[in-house]
Design an enzyme around this catalytic site. Structure first.
Site, mmCIF file in Angstrom:
data_model
loop_
_atom_site.group_PDB
_atom_site.id
_atom_site.type_symbol
_atom_site.label_atom_id
_atom_site.label_comp_id
_atom_site.label_asym_id
_atom_site.label_seq_id
_atom_site.Cartn_x
_atom_site.Cartn_y
_atom_site.Cartn_z
ATOM 1 N N THR A 195 0.835 -1.207 0.000
ATOM 2 C CA THR A 195 0.000 0.000 0.000
ATOM 3 C C THR A 195 0.870 1.258 0.000
ATOM 4 O OG1 THR A 195 -1.694 -1.187 1.247
ATOM 5 C CG2 THR A 195 -1.828 1.213 1.270
ATOM 6 N N ALA A 236 13.582 19.689 -4.043
ATOM 7 C CA ALA A 236 14.739 19.015 -3.427
ATOM 8 C C ALA A 236 16.067 19.524 -3.973
ATOM 9 C CB ALA A 236 14.628 17.511 -3.667
ATOM 10 N N ARG A 251 8.023 -9.435 -1.326
ATOM 11 C CA ARG A 251 8.052 -10.894 -1.122
ATOM 12 C C ARG A 251 7.904 -11.624 -2.447
ATOM 13 N NH1 ARG A 251 4.297 -11.272 4.003
ATOM 14 N NH2 ARG A 251 3.158 -9.933 2.582
ATOM 15 N N LYS A 266 5.910 2.587 12.635
ATOM 16 C CA LYS A 266 5.840 3.072 14.039
ATOM 17 C C LYS A 266 6.226 2.015 15.051
ATOM 18 C CE LYS A 266 2.050 2.036 11.863
ATOM 19 N NZ LYS A 266 0.939 2.537 11.154
ATOM 20 N N GLY A 310 -0.399 9.217 9.613
ATOM 21 C CA GLY A 310 -0.435 9.154 8.149
ATOM 22 C C GLY A 310 0.127 10.387 7.476
ATOM 23 N N ILE A 354 -0.464 13.606 8.023
ATOM 24 C CA ILE A 354 -0.334 14.868 8.778
ATOM 25 C C ILE A 354 1.140 15.080 9.163
ATOM 26 C CG2 ILE A 354 -1.080 16.179 10.812
ATOM 27 C CD1 ILE A 354 -3.446 14.251 11.103
ATOM 28 N N ASP A 373 -1.228 -0.065 17.904
ATOM 29 C CA ASP A 373 -0.717 0.867 16.892
ATOM 30 C C ASP A 373 -0.748 2.302 17.437
ATOM 31 O OD1 ASP A 373 -0.063 1.484 13.944
ATOM 32 O OD2 ASP A 373 -1.828 2.720 14.319
ATOM 33 N N LYS A 377 2.415 4.994 18.243
ATOM 34 C CA LYS A 377 2.469 6.390 17.774
ATOM 35 C C LYS A 377 2.580 7.362 18.948
ATOM 36 C CE LYS A 377 -0.165 5.234 13.631
ATOM 37 N NZ LYS A 377 -1.514 4.958 13.137
ATOM 38 N N GLY A 422 -3.758 5.108 4.445
ATOM 39 C CA GLY A 422 -4.056 5.021 3.015
ATOM 40 C C GLY A 422 -2.794 5.277 2.204
HETATM 41 P P1 NAP Z 1 1.654 -3.856 2.951
HETATM 42 O O1 NAP Z 1 0.672 -3.328 1.980
HETATM 43 O O2 NAP Z 1 1.404 -5.179 3.572
HETATM 44 O O3 NAP Z 1 3.090 -3.905 2.222
HETATM 45 C C1 NAP Z 1 4.195 -4.533 2.779
HETATM 46 C C2 NAP Z 1 5.239 -4.744 1.698
HETATM 47 O O4 NAP Z 1 6.376 -5.383 2.257
HETATM 48 C C3 NAP Z 1 4.744 -5.667 0.559
HETATM 49 O O5 NAP Z 1 5.227 -5.207 -0.674
HETATM 50 C C4 NAP Z 1 5.356 -7.030 0.901
HETATM 51 O O6 NAP Z 1 5.649 -7.804 -0.245
HETATM 52 C C5 NAP Z 1 6.652 -6.600 1.584
HETATM 53 N N1 NAP Z 1 7.041 -7.582 2.584
HETATM 54 C C6 NAP Z 1 6.309 -8.003 3.643
HETATM 55 N N2 NAP Z 1 7.001 -8.926 4.337
HETATM 56 C C7 NAP Z 1 8.164 -9.096 3.686
HETATM 57 C C8 NAP Z 1 9.281 -9.940 3.912
HETATM 58 N N3 NAP Z 1 9.321 -10.796 4.918
HETATM 59 N N4 NAP Z 1 10.326 -9.852 3.050
HETATM 60 C C9 NAP Z 1 10.278 -9.001 2.012
HETATM 61 N N5 NAP Z 1 9.243 -8.158 1.765
HETATM 62 C C10 NAP Z 1 8.207 -8.234 2.592
HETATM 63 O O7 NAP Z 1 1.896 -2.840 4.137
HETATM 64 P P2 NAP Z 1 1.662 -1.262 4.132
HETATM 65 O O8 NAP Z 1 0.262 -0.985 4.514
HETATM 66 O O9 NAP Z 1 2.209 -0.660 2.905
HETATM 67 O O10 NAP Z 1 2.532 -0.832 5.415
HETATM 68 C C11 NAP Z 1 3.937 -0.695 5.328
HETATM 69 C C12 NAP Z 1 4.439 0.048 6.565
HETATM 70 O O11 NAP Z 1 3.857 1.352 6.596
HETATM 71 C C13 NAP Z 1 4.058 -0.597 7.911
HETATM 72 O O12 NAP Z 1 5.086 -0.360 8.832
HETATM 73 C C14 NAP Z 1 2.797 0.173 8.323
HETATM 74 O O13 NAP Z 1 2.609 0.174 9.714
HETATM 75 C C15 NAP Z 1 3.160 1.539 7.830
HETATM 76 N N6 NAP Z 1 2.033 2.442 7.592
HETATM 77 C C16 NAP Z 1 0.978 2.016 6.840
HETATM 78 C C17 NAP Z 1 -0.042 2.895 6.557
HETATM 79 C C18 NAP Z 1 -1.225 2.490 5.730
HETATM 80 O O14 NAP Z 1 -2.164 3.285 5.603
HETATM 81 N N7 NAP Z 1 -1.233 1.294 5.155
HETATM 82 C C19 NAP Z 1 0.004 4.207 7.061
HETATM 83 C C20 NAP Z 1 1.104 4.611 7.825
HETATM 84 C C21 NAP Z 1 2.120 3.710 8.063
HETATM 85 P P3 NAP Z 1 4.440 -8.397 -1.152
HETATM 86 O O15 NAP Z 1 3.709 -7.200 -1.669
HETATM 87 O O16 NAP Z 1 5.108 -9.156 -2.237
HETATM 88 O O17 NAP Z 1 3.611 -9.236 -0.244
HETATM 89 N N1 HSE Z 2 -3.149 0.999 10.563
HETATM 90 C C1 HSE Z 2 -2.817 2.349 10.729
HETATM 91 C C2 HSE Z 2 -4.077 3.158 10.990
HETATM 92 C C3 HSE Z 2 -2.108 2.868 9.507
HETATM 93 O O1 HSE Z 2 -5.155 2.662 10.683
HETATM 94 O O2 HSE Z 2 -3.975 4.266 11.508
HETATM 95 C C4 HSE Z 2 -1.588 4.273 9.666
HETATM 96 O O3 HSE Z 2 -0.573 4.335 10.603
#
Ligand code: NAP
Ligand code: HSE
Length: 438
Positions: A13, A33, A45, A105, A134, A136, A201, A205, A302
């Site tokens: 994502t 930049a 993965r 986080k 996110g 902000i 979570d 934060k 998101g």
């Molecule tokens: P996600 O959609 O599950 O993406 C994770 C990515 O990491 C995928 O591309 C996955 O590969 C790869 N991955 C997972 N495990 C792996 C492993 N063991 N070895 C190699 N690659 C691996 O997660 P996300 O929502 O983008 O979140 C990523 C980070 O951002 C997290 O720390 C989350 O807390 C943070 N975050 C997320 C959001 C949000 O809104 N989603 C907001 C703020 C912060 P594949 O795609 O091939 O499975």
């Molecule tokens: N899972 C987290 C949330 C993603 O819903 O706030 C953003 O950090």
């Protein structure tokens, strides 16, 4: 000048959103930049999975170690999540002299002290704006914009998934599980959604926010954490009748005895702006001694809102690539040698008001018993509601809103109230904050 090369760990994502924003806004970003920025190497993965972004021109690998050791990569962007592999990769990237940007986080809250110390020794930056709220820019606001203030307290809706669930349940009477499934489909939820639902979570934060607000080390293990899974429609309705909304808040307050660190459902007056922050939106209220109360609002999760924060960090790092490491903004806002060992206040010493829902047999004297116990424990009542229920009217629900007291006084009072013969179930207690400016 050569473009700055980015190595991306994760193409999910946030990783996909980051590639899209960097590609779509390449020209504007480069003007800001001072250099072109190019994702040259990325890991996932399964590199054959369909992606939300175009990966043409990016070298793809299923081995993330290839990215952190790539000599052409200057900035490693960690968007895998979790705190085991991510920690190893980030420490390896730092050891290889790479700057790091992360949205993780859990990683920063649990291993930030170690990571920042390694980065400091190596003279590299670790940026983590996307880790809190996110899109902000709250880290930058507190660390830089409010640097002239003593921060007195902060309170935030800092989990988008949880706020989305509470809003949909309240406004559309949807059930918990279906809203959570939608949050997962929309990419808001953590890989393990109990992190969202049980407040972990938000605790990650809050750990980060408190550290940069008060100049204390990251202390995730000391956060009192309660999730949203036990909030009932009944409490939402009674709270509303009394002029309050229930929100899942992270709160941190500096007191004479220590810093409060707590995450839990909280009644807040409906008239507060933050009470009207709904859906996946987040908001953080920060009270500084000079500026007064300030409020920061935006999408809390998101792909692109989070990518906005990630790319902002990448631009920041690119701007200071050649600057003297001693003269950069400190990772945790305060100079590392100036972090304070001010204690974290145990929950029993926290001061807050309460909403109590009491289910009692409708016997003579029960109300008098309850109010006497509260008074004996130094707790004064602000308002009260009583509703008879059941066709025989033999039992009643009593709702009490108290004035501010100390948590341990309420703990003692509840033990005594729960022990009364007329009490049918354990009293439901939800903390209440007025969040006023003083
Ligand atoms: P996600 O959609 O599950 O993406 C994770 C990515 O990491 C995928 O591309 C996955 O590969 C790869 N991955 C997972 N495990 C792996 C492993 N063991 N070895 C190699 N690659 C691996 O997660 P996300 O929502 O983008 O979140 C990523 C980070 O951002 C997290 O720390 C989350 O807390 C943070 N975050 C997320 C959001 C949000 O809104 N989603 C907001 C703020 C912060 P594949 O795609 O091939 O499975
Ligand atoms: N899972 C987290 C949330 C993603 O819903 O706030 C953003 O950090």
């Amino acid at each position: 000048m050569e473009p700055v090369k980015i190595g991306l760990l994760g193409l999910g994502t946030v990783g996909g959103g980051t590639v899209n924003v960097l590609q779509r806004n390449a020209e504007e970003i480069s003007r800001r930049a001072g250099r072109d920025i190019l994702v040259s190497h990325a890991s996932a993965r399964d590199i054959n999975k369909p992606r939300i972004c175009k990966t043409d021109g990016i070298l793809l690998t299923e081995n993330p170690a290839d990215v952190v050791t790539d000599p052409d990569v200057s900035i490693v962007v960690e968007l895998i999540g979790g705190d085991t592999l991510a920690r190893e990769l980030v420490l390896k990237a730092i050891a290889n002299g790479k700057h790091v940007v992360t949205a993780n986080k859990a990683l920063i809250a649990k291993h930030g002290n170690e990571i920042f110390s390694a980065a400091q020794k190596k003279g590299v930056m670790v940026a983590f704006e996307a880790a809190v709220a996110g899109g902000i820019p709250i880290i930058k606001a507190i660390r830089e914009g409010l640097a002239g203030n003593q921060i007195e307290w902060l309170a935030g809706i800092i989990n988008g998934t949880g706020n989305f669930i509470l809003t949909e349940m309240r406004e559309k009477q949807r059930d918990f599980d279906s809203v959570l499934a939608e949050a997962q489909r929309l990419g808001y939820a953590e890989a393990d959604p109990t992190f969202d639902v049980e407040g972990i979570d938000a605790a990650h934060k809050l750990t980060i926010l408190a550290s940069i607000a008060f100049g204390i080390p990251l202390q995730f293990e000391k956060v009192y954490t309660e999730g949203i899974s036990k909030i009932t429609g009944e409490d939402v309705d009674y709270a509303s009748e009394l002029g309050f909304t229930i929100k899942h808040l992270g709160l941190s307050r500096r007191t004479d005895k220590g810093v409060e660190l707590r995450v839990h459902p909280t009644l807040i007056p409906k008239r507060r702006l933050i009470a009207n922050v709904d859906g996946v939106m987040n908001a953080v209220l920060v009270k500084g001694d000079a500026v007064g109360p300030t409020l920061y609002y935006g999408a809390g999760a998101g792909a692109e809102p989070t990518a906005s924060a990630v790319v902002g960090d990448i631009v920041d790092v690119v701007r200071v690539l050649t600057s003297d490491p001693e003269n950069r903004v400190p990772h945790l806002a305060f100079q590392p040698e100036s972090l304070s060992d001010f204690p974290i206040l145990p929950l029993s010493e926290v001061q807050t008001a309460y909403y109590l829902r009491i289910s009692a047999s409708d016997q003579t004297g029960v109300m008098a018993d309850i109010t006497r116990i509260l008074a004996d424990n130094g707790i004064s009542i602000d308002s009260m509601l009583q509703r008879e229920h059941g066709s025989d009217s033999e039992s009643a629900t009593i709702i009490i809103v108290t004035h501010t007291t100390i948590e341990k006084n309420m703990d003692e009072a509840l033990v005594k109230i729960n022990a009364l013969d007329a009490i049918n179930n354990d009293v439901v207690r939800i903390r209440l904050e007025h969040l006023d400016a003083d």
